[in-house]
Design an enzyme around this catalytic site. Sequence first.
Site, mmCIF file in Angstrom:
data_model
loop_
_atom_site.group_PDB
_atom_site.id
_atom_site.type_symbol
_atom_site.label_atom_id
_atom_site.label_comp_id
_atom_site.label_asym_id
_atom_site.label_seq_id
_atom_site.Cartn_x
_atom_site.Cartn_y
_atom_site.Cartn_z
ATOM 1 N N HIS A 178 11.606 27.866 -13.351
ATOM 2 C CA HIS A 178 12.856 27.908 -12.585
ATOM 3 C C HIS A 178 13.478 29.301 -12.473
ATOM 4 C CE1 HIS A 178 14.805 28.059 -16.553
ATOM 5 N NE2 HIS A 178 15.868 28.533 -15.932
HETATM 6 C C1 UD1 Z 1 21.071 28.927 -13.874
HETATM 7 C C2 UD1 Z 1 21.292 30.145 -14.775
HETATM 8 C C3 UD1 Z 1 20.038 30.384 -15.599
HETATM 9 C C4 UD1 Z 1 19.649 29.144 -16.373
HETATM 10 C C5 UD1 Z 1 19.540 27.965 -15.421
HETATM 11 C C6 UD1 Z 1 19.309 26.709 -16.228
HETATM 12 C C7 UD1 Z 1 22.743 31.867 -13.802
HETATM 13 C C8 UD1 Z 1 22.793 33.209 -13.177
HETATM 14 N N1 UD1 Z 1 21.522 31.338 -13.965
HETATM 15 O O1 UD1 Z 1 20.020 29.232 -12.988
HETATM 16 O O2 UD1 Z 1 20.295 31.417 -16.538
HETATM 17 O O3 UD1 Z 1 18.400 29.365 -16.977
HETATM 18 O O4 UD1 Z 1 20.765 27.817 -14.695
HETATM 19 O O5 UD1 Z 1 18.770 25.680 -15.475
HETATM 20 O O6 UD1 Z 1 23.763 31.326 -14.126
HETATM 21 N N2 UD1 Z 1 20.608 23.488 -7.468
HETATM 22 C C9 UD1 Z 1 20.633 22.187 -7.032
HETATM 23 N N3 UD1 Z 1 21.291 21.270 -7.782
HETATM 24 C C10 UD1 Z 1 21.965 21.569 -8.931
HETATM 25 C C11 UD1 Z 1 21.942 22.897 -9.360
HETATM 26 C C12 UD1 Z 1 21.263 23.849 -8.622
HETATM 27 O O7 UD1 Z 1 20.041 21.848 -6.012
HETATM 28 O O8 UD1 Z 1 22.533 20.671 -9.571
HETATM 29 C C13 UD1 Z 1 19.845 24.482 -6.679
HETATM 30 C C14 UD1 Z 1 20.688 25.148 -5.587
HETATM 31 O O9 UD1 Z 1 19.842 25.349 -4.485
HETATM 32 C C15 UD1 Z 1 21.055 26.480 -6.215
HETATM 33 C C16 UD1 Z 1 19.820 26.773 -7.073
HETATM 34 O O10 UD1 Z 1 19.383 25.508 -7.556
HETATM 35 O O11 UD1 Z 1 21.300 27.480 -5.265
HETATM 36 C C17 UD1 Z 1 20.100 27.702 -8.237
HETATM 37 O O12 UD1 Z 1 21.170 27.197 -9.060
HETATM 38 P P1 UD1 Z 1 22.068 28.203 -9.927
HETATM 39 O O13 UD1 Z 1 22.968 27.421 -10.805
HETATM 40 O O14 UD1 Z 1 22.672 29.235 -9.065
HETATM 41 O O15 UD1 Z 1 20.999 28.972 -10.795
HETATM 42 P P2 UD1 Z 1 19.822 28.398 -11.691
HETATM 43 O O16 UD1 Z 1 18.541 28.877 -11.110
HETATM 44 O O17 UD1 Z 1 19.996 26.951 -11.899
HETATM 45 N N1 UDP Z 2 15.395 20.247 -19.890
HETATM 46 C C1 UDP Z 2 15.618 18.916 -19.607
HETATM 47 N N2 UDP Z 2 14.982 18.372 -18.520
HETATM 48 C C2 UDP Z 2 14.142 19.092 -17.721
HETATM 49 C C3 UDP Z 2 13.918 20.463 -18.034
HETATM 50 C C4 UDP Z 2 14.573 21.021 -19.120
HETATM 51 O O1 UDP Z 2 16.351 18.225 -20.313
HETATM 52 O O2 UDP Z 2 13.600 18.534 -16.751
HETATM 53 C C5 UDP Z 2 16.088 20.844 -21.051
HETATM 54 C C6 UDP Z 2 15.183 21.507 -22.038
HETATM 55 O O3 UDP Z 2 14.688 20.561 -22.968
HETATM 56 C C7 UDP Z 2 16.088 22.546 -22.665
HETATM 57 C C8 UDP Z 2 17.006 22.936 -21.527
HETATM 58 O O4 UDP Z 2 16.916 21.886 -20.566
HETATM 59 O O5 UDP Z 2 16.872 21.991 -23.698
HETATM 60 C C9 UDP Z 2 16.533 24.208 -20.940
HETATM 61 O O6 UDP Z 2 17.186 24.431 -19.734
HETATM 62 P P1 UDP Z 2 16.594 25.337 -18.572
HETATM 63 O O7 UDP Z 2 15.131 25.457 -18.705
HETATM 64 O O8 UDP Z 2 17.130 24.801 -17.300
HETATM 65 O O9 UDP Z 2 17.347 26.722 -18.800
HETATM 66 P P2 UDP Z 2 17.153 27.958 -19.808
HETATM 67 O O10 UDP Z 2 17.000 27.450 -21.185
HETATM 68 O O11 UDP Z 2 15.988 28.744 -19.325
HETATM 69 O O12 UDP Z 2 18.412 28.735 -19.599
#
Ligand code: UD1
Ligand code: UDP
Length: 384
Positions: free
Chosen positions: A221
């Site tokens: 991701h």
């Molecule tokens: C964010 C965090 C990242 C973390 C990740 C965990 C920042 C800068 N990044 O990244 O550090 O590892 O969360 O998962 O804060 N979207 C949906 N539905 C949702 C949420 C997101 O469709 O419920 C899609 C949207 O298209 C959005 C994209 O995912 O633009 C990115 O979401 P965003 O929260 O901006 O960043 P993450 O990649 O999720």
């Molecule tokens: N996780 C989850 N379901 C998923 C993928 C990840 O519950 O489908 C959990 C995972 O076990 C961990 C956390 O989400 O506890 C990690 O989040 P993510 O990978 O989105 O973000 P990061 O840790 O890289 O910030």
Amino acid sequence: MHTIKIVTIIGARPQIIKAAALSRAIRNTFSDRITEVIVHTGQHYDDNMSQIFFEELNIPIPDYNLKVGSASHGKQTSLMIEGIEKILLVEKPDYIVLYGDTNSTLAGAIAASKIHIPVVHIEAGLRSFNKSMPEEINRILCDHCSTMLFSPTQTGFQNLIKEGFREKNSPPYHADNPAIYHCGDVMYDNSLYFAKLSESKSNFLQDNSLKPDHYILCTIHRDNNTDQPRRLNSILRALYQISIEGNIKIFLPLHPRTSKLLSQNQDNDLYRKILNSPNFIIHTPVSFLEMILLEKNTTMVITDSGGVQKEAFFFNKPCIILRSETEWKEIVDSGAAEIVDADEEKIVVAWKRFSHTPPMSYPPFFGDGKAAEFICEELVKNSC
Ligand code: UD1
Ligand code: UDP
């Protein structure tokens, strides 16, 4: 007895999960000394990225939801700052509690420090030393306006000292005289606590035709992997090769960011092959208990997630890291994980190596499963 009030900011999936540990410690041990107000920024909003965790992990329903949603970094963060500031002015907490390194973390740090509410940063001190990552900026800025910094690892604690934080400041603590701690990882607390409960989901493996120890769990991701077609294709080519050579299933619970970009960015032939392959199971995001079950039973983890890297380690599984560096240096130094970036050849070589020679040991780098209790104790102690 003196009761303190904290405002906890959550927004992204991993923060919701992390917050479960502190809420549990408050409920079980500190309910007469800590009142928690939970603010969800709405950074993540799909049910399977947010709601599902509140129900499953018994996290109190947020008192506020800013419903900020997805937007550019600047817009998303500024909407959060505005919303959090309003809440802090009404709630007047003793502390704001922030987790990790997302835009929700940064927004909380800016809103609170400008109106002199002490910032507590959980997961302080972690560094990738790569400032092109939005998370690196968020965590550095948050650390440097915090009053209490709780680092999960020795490496994180040492990073803070290298940046000028003093090991032994005396109370009263404030942003110019902060306290730093090495306290273990609230995610380790959670993994221990939920590991047994995850067995209640054991049908999930059969329902997805997965046999214990006969599949690889993979998550992707990180923005530089999803948003750069060259990198995403390289990772997917490696996974496809592994699935064929190893005749092994690959379970991919895809973050919505990746699902959206996958269809747009794939060179069609590779995408079609993956979609048609009986060895690929492309799934919507799974719940935390399902995730833990998958981690406990996988042969190996391939991921660019910070949290999933560590959970692989907690459950004694080798991990291939799809990044050029990691904040969780200990797991790589110990030989339990390997950094391969998005390099197709390195991914396949690491898979072969771990298949033939699994890591020997998983030392206890992440504490004793009581980090949340330690943090609560310190908050109470230092608020008098
Ligand atoms: C964010 C965090 C990242 C973390 C990740 C965990 C920042 C800068 N990044 O990244 O550090 O590892 O969360 O998962 O804060 N979207 C949906 N539905 C949702 C949420 C997101 O469709 O419920 C899609 C949207 O298209 C959005 C994209 O995912 O633009 C990115 O979401 P965003 O929260 O901006 O960043 P993450 O990649 O999720
Ligand atoms: N996780 C989850 N379901 C998923 C993928 C990840 O519950 O489908 C959990 C995972 O076990 C961990 C956390 O989400 O506890 C990690 O989040 P993510 O990978 O989105 O973000 P990061 O840790 O890289 O910030």
